[in-house]
Structures are given as C-alpha cells and as structure tokens.
Scaffold this motif. Structure first.
Motif, PDB file in Angstrom:
ATOM      1  N   VAL A 117       0.839  -1.204   0.000  1.00 16.85           N
ATOM      2  CA  VAL A 117       0.000   0.000   0.000  1.00 16.85           C
ATOM      3  C   VAL A 117       0.875   1.257   0.000  1.00 16.85           C
ATOM      4  O   VAL A 117       0.543   2.250  -0.655  1.00 16.85           O
ATOM      5  CB  VAL A 117      -0.978  -0.020   1.202  1.00 16.85           C
ATOM      6  CG1 VAL A 117      -1.847   1.226   1.200  1.00 16.85           C
ATOM      7  CG2 VAL A 117      -1.862  -1.248   1.145  1.00 16.85           C
ATOM      8  N   LEU A 127       0.788   4.239  -2.869  1.00 14.80           N
ATOM      9  CA  LEU A 127       0.683   5.684  -2.631  1.00 14.80           C
ATOM     10  C   LEU A 127       1.867   6.432  -3.227  1.00 14.80           C
ATOM     11  O   LEU A 127       1.702   7.513  -3.808  1.00 14.80           O
ATOM     12  CB  LEU A 127       0.624   5.955  -1.121  1.00 14.80           C
ATOM     13  CG  LEU A 127      -0.745   5.856  -0.448  1.00 14.80           C
ATOM     14  CD1 LEU A 127      -0.634   6.190   1.031  1.00 14.80           C
ATOM     15  CD2 LEU A 127      -1.742   6.805  -1.101  1.00 14.80           C
ATOM     16  N   LEU A 159      -4.362  11.924  -3.876  1.00 10.53           N
ATOM     17  CA  LEU A 159      -3.638  10.786  -3.287  1.00 10.53           C
ATOM     18  C   LEU A 159      -4.567   9.903  -2.467  1.00 10.53           C
ATOM     19  O   LEU A 159      -4.498   8.669  -2.521  1.00 10.53           O
ATOM     20  CB  LEU A 159      -2.486  11.294  -2.414  1.00 10.53           C
ATOM     21  CG  LEU A 159      -1.306  11.896  -3.166  1.00 10.53           C
ATOM     22  CD1 LEU A 159      -0.269  12.442  -2.196  1.00 10.53           C
ATOM     23  CD2 LEU A 159      -0.650  10.849  -4.059  1.00 10.53           C
ATOM     24  N   ALA A 160      -5.464  10.553  -1.678  1.00  7.25           N
ATOM     25  CA  ALA A 160      -6.376   9.766  -0.840  1.00  7.25           C
ATOM     26  C   ALA A 160      -7.317   8.927  -1.699  1.00  7.25           C
ATOM     27  O   ALA A 160      -7.559   7.749  -1.401  1.00  7.25           O
ATOM     28  CB  ALA A 160      -7.167  10.703   0.073  1.00  7.25           C
ATOM     29  N   VAL A 161      -7.824   9.521  -2.782  1.00 10.71           N
ATOM     30  CA  VAL A 161      -8.754   8.776  -3.650  1.00 10.71           C
ATOM     31  C   VAL A 161      -8.033   7.619  -4.338  1.00 10.71           C
ATOM     32  O   VAL A 161      -8.536   6.486  -4.385  1.00 10.71           O
ATOM     33  CB  VAL A 161      -9.394   9.728  -4.689  1.00 10.71           C
ATOM     34  CG1 VAL A 161     -10.129   8.936  -5.762  1.00 10.71           C
ATOM     35  CG2 VAL A 161     -10.361  10.679  -4.002  1.00 10.71           C
ATOM     36  N   GLY A 171      -5.325   6.117  -3.300  1.00 10.59           N
ATOM     37  CA  GLY A 171      -5.001   5.126  -2.259  1.00 10.59           C
ATOM     38  C   GLY A 171      -6.216   4.298  -1.901  1.00 10.59           C
ATOM     39  O   GLY A 171      -6.131   3.077  -1.764  1.00 10.59           O
ATOM     40  N   LEU A 172      -7.369   4.966  -1.787  1.00  6.89           N
ATOM     41  CA  LEU A 172      -8.610   4.255  -1.442  1.00  6.89           C
ATOM     42  C   LEU A 172      -8.988   3.258  -2.527  1.00  6.89           C
ATOM     43  O   LEU A 172      -9.363   2.114  -2.231  1.00  6.89           O
ATOM     44  CB  LEU A 172      -9.748   5.260  -1.303  1.00  6.89           C
ATOM     45  CG  LEU A 172     -10.100   5.731   0.094  1.00  6.89           C
ATOM     46  CD1 LEU A 172     -11.187   6.773   0.017  1.00  6.89           C
ATOM     47  CD2 LEU A 172     -10.555   4.573   0.959  1.00  6.89           C
ATOM     48  N   THR A 183      -6.787   0.347  -2.349  1.00  4.39           N
ATOM     49  CA  THR A 183      -7.075  -0.390  -1.117  1.00  4.39           C
ATOM     50  C   THR A 183      -8.325  -1.254  -1.281  1.00  4.39           C
ATOM     51  O   THR A 183      -8.366  -2.410  -0.870  1.00  4.39           O
ATOM     52  CB  THR A 183      -7.278   0.614   0.039  1.00  4.39           C
ATOM     53  OG1 THR A 183      -6.045   1.291   0.245  1.00  4.39           O
ATOM     54  CG2 THR A 183      -7.691  -0.074   1.318  1.00  4.39           C
ATOM     55  N   MET A 184      -9.331  -0.684  -1.908  1.00  3.43           N
ATOM     56  CA  MET A 184     -10.577  -1.437  -2.070  1.00  3.43           C
ATOM     57  C   MET A 184     -10.410  -2.613  -3.027  1.00  3.43           C
ATOM     58  O   MET A 184     -10.966  -3.682  -2.807  1.00  3.43           O
ATOM     59  CB  MET A 184     -11.680  -0.501  -2.557  1.00  3.43           C
ATOM     60  CG  MET A 184     -12.127   0.441  -1.462  1.00  3.43           C
ATOM     61  SD  MET A 184     -13.259   1.657  -2.085  1.00  3.43           S
ATOM     62  CE  MET A 184     -13.680   2.504  -0.583  1.00  3.43           C
ATOM     63  N   ARG A 190      -7.652  -4.243  -3.465  1.00  2.06           N
ATOM     64  CA  ARG A 190      -6.898  -5.262  -2.706  1.00  2.06           C
ATOM     65  C   ARG A 190      -7.800  -5.949  -1.676  1.00  2.06           C
ATOM     66  O   ARG A 190      -7.680  -7.146  -1.436  1.00  2.06           O
ATOM     67  CB  ARG A 190      -5.698  -4.618  -2.014  1.00  2.06           C
ATOM     68  CG  ARG A 190      -4.583  -4.233  -2.960  1.00  2.06           C
ATOM     69  CD  ARG A 190      -3.345  -3.819  -2.200  1.00  2.06           C
ATOM     70  NE  ARG A 190      -2.347  -3.238  -3.081  1.00  2.06           N
ATOM     71  CZ  ARG A 190      -1.560  -3.931  -3.887  1.00  2.06           C
ATOM     72  NH1 ARG A 190      -1.662  -5.250  -3.918  1.00  2.06           N
ATOM     73  NH2 ARG A 190      -0.684  -3.333  -4.663  1.00  2.06           N
TER      74      ARG A 190
END
Lengths: 254, 197
Positions: free
Chosen positions: A151, A155, A179-181, A183-184, A187-188, A190
């Motif tokens: 992760v 990022l 970056l947050a979007v 990363g999210l 993440t989802m 994964r």
C-alpha cells in the motif's frame, strides 16, 4: 529502522508474552519516575534489557533520532516565556526530567522489536486475548505486515505520477484529495481480492499457531515486569507509611 | 504447531468482507503516515494520516473501524515501521516524542466517528447517511484525537497543558482542511460504491 533479526541472545529465547508483560511493566515504572535515583535505576534496567538483546544503545538512539530530537525541543518550549525574564529555568527542568523518562522505554521496546518475529507476536495476541477478538487481531496483524509495503508503494507511485504531471504546483488539499482517492481505490481492490482469497481458502476461526512455551526464565521475566508495574504503588505506600504511624503517635485513639 | 482436527468453524461471509477491508484500511493508515505533501517554505509537510481514522469510521463503522485502527497500532507494537517517520514499538506509542496520544486518539476517534455516522455496529451504506451525520462523525473523530493527544503530549513532555495546546494549535486548521477533503471524497461518491456492496 529497528526490525527483527534472528539471533541466539537471551532475549530471543524468551516467550513474547513475557517480553510484552515486561515492556508494559517497565513503561509504568519509567513513567512513574519521580526522583533521579529512580530514573538511574530505570536506565540501569534498560541497559540490562539491551545487553540481553545484544543491542547497542547507539543503534537505538540512531533509529529513534527524530523522536529524540523532537523531545529535546520540549524543555526549551516549556522554559520560553512571553515576557521578562524570557526563559524560566524551573519549568524547563521539569520538562527535561519528564522527557528523560522516554529513552529507556524506547530502548526496551526496541529490544523487543529486534528480538521478536511478528509470527510470535501474532501467536501471543491470539493466545492472550480470548475468543474471536484475539483470533482476528492475531491474523490481522500478520496481514497488515504483508500489505503495508504494497500500500505504501501504491501511494508513492500515485504521488510520483501526480508530480510527473506537475501536480506539486497544485494546492496541497488538491494533492491530498488525489492521493487519498487513488489510495482508497487501490485499497478497495486489494480488499476485494483478499476477501475472495480468504473465502477460497475457507478462512476459519480455528487457527494454526506457532508453538509457544513458557519456561522458568519466562516466569522470572513476567514476575519482574509485574513487580515493576506495582513498584510505583509500593513506593507511594512506603512514603505514606511514616505519615500514618505519625498520626498514630500524636493523635490519641480511643 | 498446535492444530485442531475435530471441527472447522468458517468465518461468515460478512465478517470476512469487513475483516479484509479492516486489514487494508489499517495498511492504508500506515501508508498514509509515510507519505506527505510538502508545503512551501519551512512549514511542516501536509500529513495525510488523519484520513486513516476518517475512512475507518466512514467505511467500517465503530466495531470494524475500531478493529482496523487496533490492527494498525498492534502492527506497530509488533515491529512494523507503521508510525510516522517509520517508527515502531510499544515505547513509541506510549511515550515516543509525546505524540502517542494521537495514535491512541485515532483508534478512539474511529470508534466514536463510526458510531455517529452509522448509529449501529454493522456499517450501513453511506448513501443512507445524511451529510450532517457524516460531517458530525468526522468532527467528533478530530475532537477525540485532540482530546486524547494534547493532554498525553503534556504528560509525556512535562509541558503545561496550555503550552501543549499552543504547540498543537497550528495543526488544527490543517486537520480541518483534511476533514473537508474527506467530506468532498464522500460526497464525490468514492466511498459509496464500496459501502453498498
């Protein structure tokens, strides 16, 4: 940074539950330090823990250098005054004493990290915390270890891509949102794959744990940890005893 | 190895889904602590870490969001370099540079924020949650983080409480900006897709 290294030291041979118990007790005793003598004893005990792990205090200091640098500023901040005399010594000394309790706690926790593989910590969690909460926490900690580097890389890749398009010229909140979007999203994806993999492998509440064995030395370390945790209470009781006996002497009862 | 052969009790599908997301949100929180956006001049970098507890509460509710942040803290205690600047260890959580209270605050904040947003243990679709609850949950998360973090900083460093609050005050507007960014992400529908599945 400090991380686990295989070895044959005394600390490597201890049960992780005993080491965790000792760490907690040591932290309680260190943070309760109220005198220089007590603090000196804490530093001596930290030196013993480092020796048991064959870990140099210089290595610990180097790895926690940012933490120590930030702590070094605290006494200056405490002493600064907005009017004459501009710097007051007493609050600065109080803060210096407070922050001087920190390095031994960091040293002992560094010794734990250096001598304990994550699978042992996982097993300790699962065996110590009862029920399904313990199972999930134990399995989860192992998985966080595996997914964390992936992760971080996601990022960093997203940030590199953003900056390659001159993204660093955009306002920080826009960069943060991008970056947050990103990363999210990663993440989802994964999380979905992990869900599928866990179902496919019949993820069950029955764990297969590495063997842990509590030996005589582990009981000794646990007892020392417990004694350290109780030391502040015992010291406080010891300090109040003369006062109680003085009350008995000077106030006639009955 | 200690193994059981008699019966195997599978984890339910819902629990597997929430658990997998909690693991990844914990890893995302750890990753966000390592990646920041530089600010101009000598200002400290714009840390992305508060998004971790924000997303945990929003996506997973109080129970699973709390589990996500508990996993983050425990992975750090076990030795993963998940705290800021790649630090790890129980000592860092308890006393390291006085900011351990903010780490514990993230955990408590995710639980409180998740409870306000979802108002039940099982997370609901964010489509069904009014904006006022979403913003209220995020504000509560932030309030809890500072309510635990500032006294903790004061206790570890020996700074008077007012001085510790002054030291942390410049970070509050930045965190409010992050909160607004998080609200924008929710309103943009980036979390709805996941929470309805």
């Amino acid at each position: 940074m400090l991380s686990y290294r295989p070895g044959e030291t005394v600390a490597h041979g201890l049960d992780p539950r005993a080491k965790l118990g000792f760490q907690a007790g040591f932290a309680v005793a260190a943070l309760a330090a109220g005198s220089l003598r007590w603090l000196a004893a804490i530093y001596a005990l930290a030196a013993v823990a480092l020796a048991a792990a064959r870990l140099s205090p210089v290595t610990v200091a180097r790895d926690y250098r940012v933490v120590l640098a930030v702590l070094g500023v605290a006494p200056l901040l405490a002493g600064v005054a907005l009017g004459p005399p501009w710097f007051r010594v007493d609050p600065a000394l109080r803060s210096l004493f407070a922050v001087s309790r920190v390095p031994p706690v960091l040293a002992v926790s560094g010794a734990y990290v250096r001598t304990t593989p994550v699978r042992d910590t996982r097993a300790a969690l699962q065996r110590t915390i009862p029920g399904r909460a313990g199972q999930l926490l134990g399995v989860g900690v192992g998985m966080v270890f595996r997914f964390f580097p992936l992760v971080v890389e996601d990022l960093r890749t997203a940030r590199a891509a953003l900056w390659a398009r001159a993204g660093q010229r955009r306002p920080p909140w826009v960069q943060a949102r991008v970056l947050a979007v990103r990363g999210l999203n990663r993440t989802m994806v994964r999380a979905d794959r992990l869900t599928l993999a866990l179902r496919a492998r019949c993820f069950a509440w029955n764990p297969t744990l590495p063997a842990l064995r509590y030996r005589a030395r582990d009981y000794l370390v646990t007892a020392v940890g417990l004694a350290l945790a109780l030391a502040p209470v015992a010291a406080a009781a010891w300090r109040t005893l003369p006062a109680v006996s003085a009350v008995g002497r000077f106030i006639p009862i009955g | 190895m200690s193994q059981e052969y008699e019966s195997v009790e599978l984890v339910g599908d819902d629990a597997v889904r929430h658990f997998a997301l909690a693991v990844l949100v914990a890893a995302l929180t750890a990753a966000l602590a390592q990646v920041s956006v530089p600010l101009p001049g000598s200002l400290p970098p714009f840390s992305l870490q508060p998004f971790g507890p924000f997303f945990a509460g929003l996506l997973l509710g109080p129970l699973w969001g709390g589990l996500a942040l508990a996993l983050y803290v425990l992975a750090g205690v076990a030795g993963a370099p998940v705290f800021s600047n790649g630090n790890a260890g129980l000592g860092y959580v308890l006393v390291g540079q006085g900011t351990g209270g903010f780490i514990v605050g993230f955990l408590a904040g995710a639980v409180v924020g998740g409870a306000i947003v979802h108002r039940r243990v099982r997370p609901r679709s964010l489509d069904d949650v009014r904006l006022v609850y979403q913003v209220g949950g995020l504000l509560a998360t932030l309030a809890v983080v500072y309510a635990i973090g500032v006294p903790w900083l004061s206790w570890v460093t020996g700074l008077p409480l007012s001085r510790a609050a002054t030291v942390m005050a410049p970070y509050v507007p930045l965190d409010v900006v992050k909160l607004l960014v998080a609200v924008g992400i929710v309103r943009g529908g980036y979390l709805t897709y996941r929470s309805t599945r």
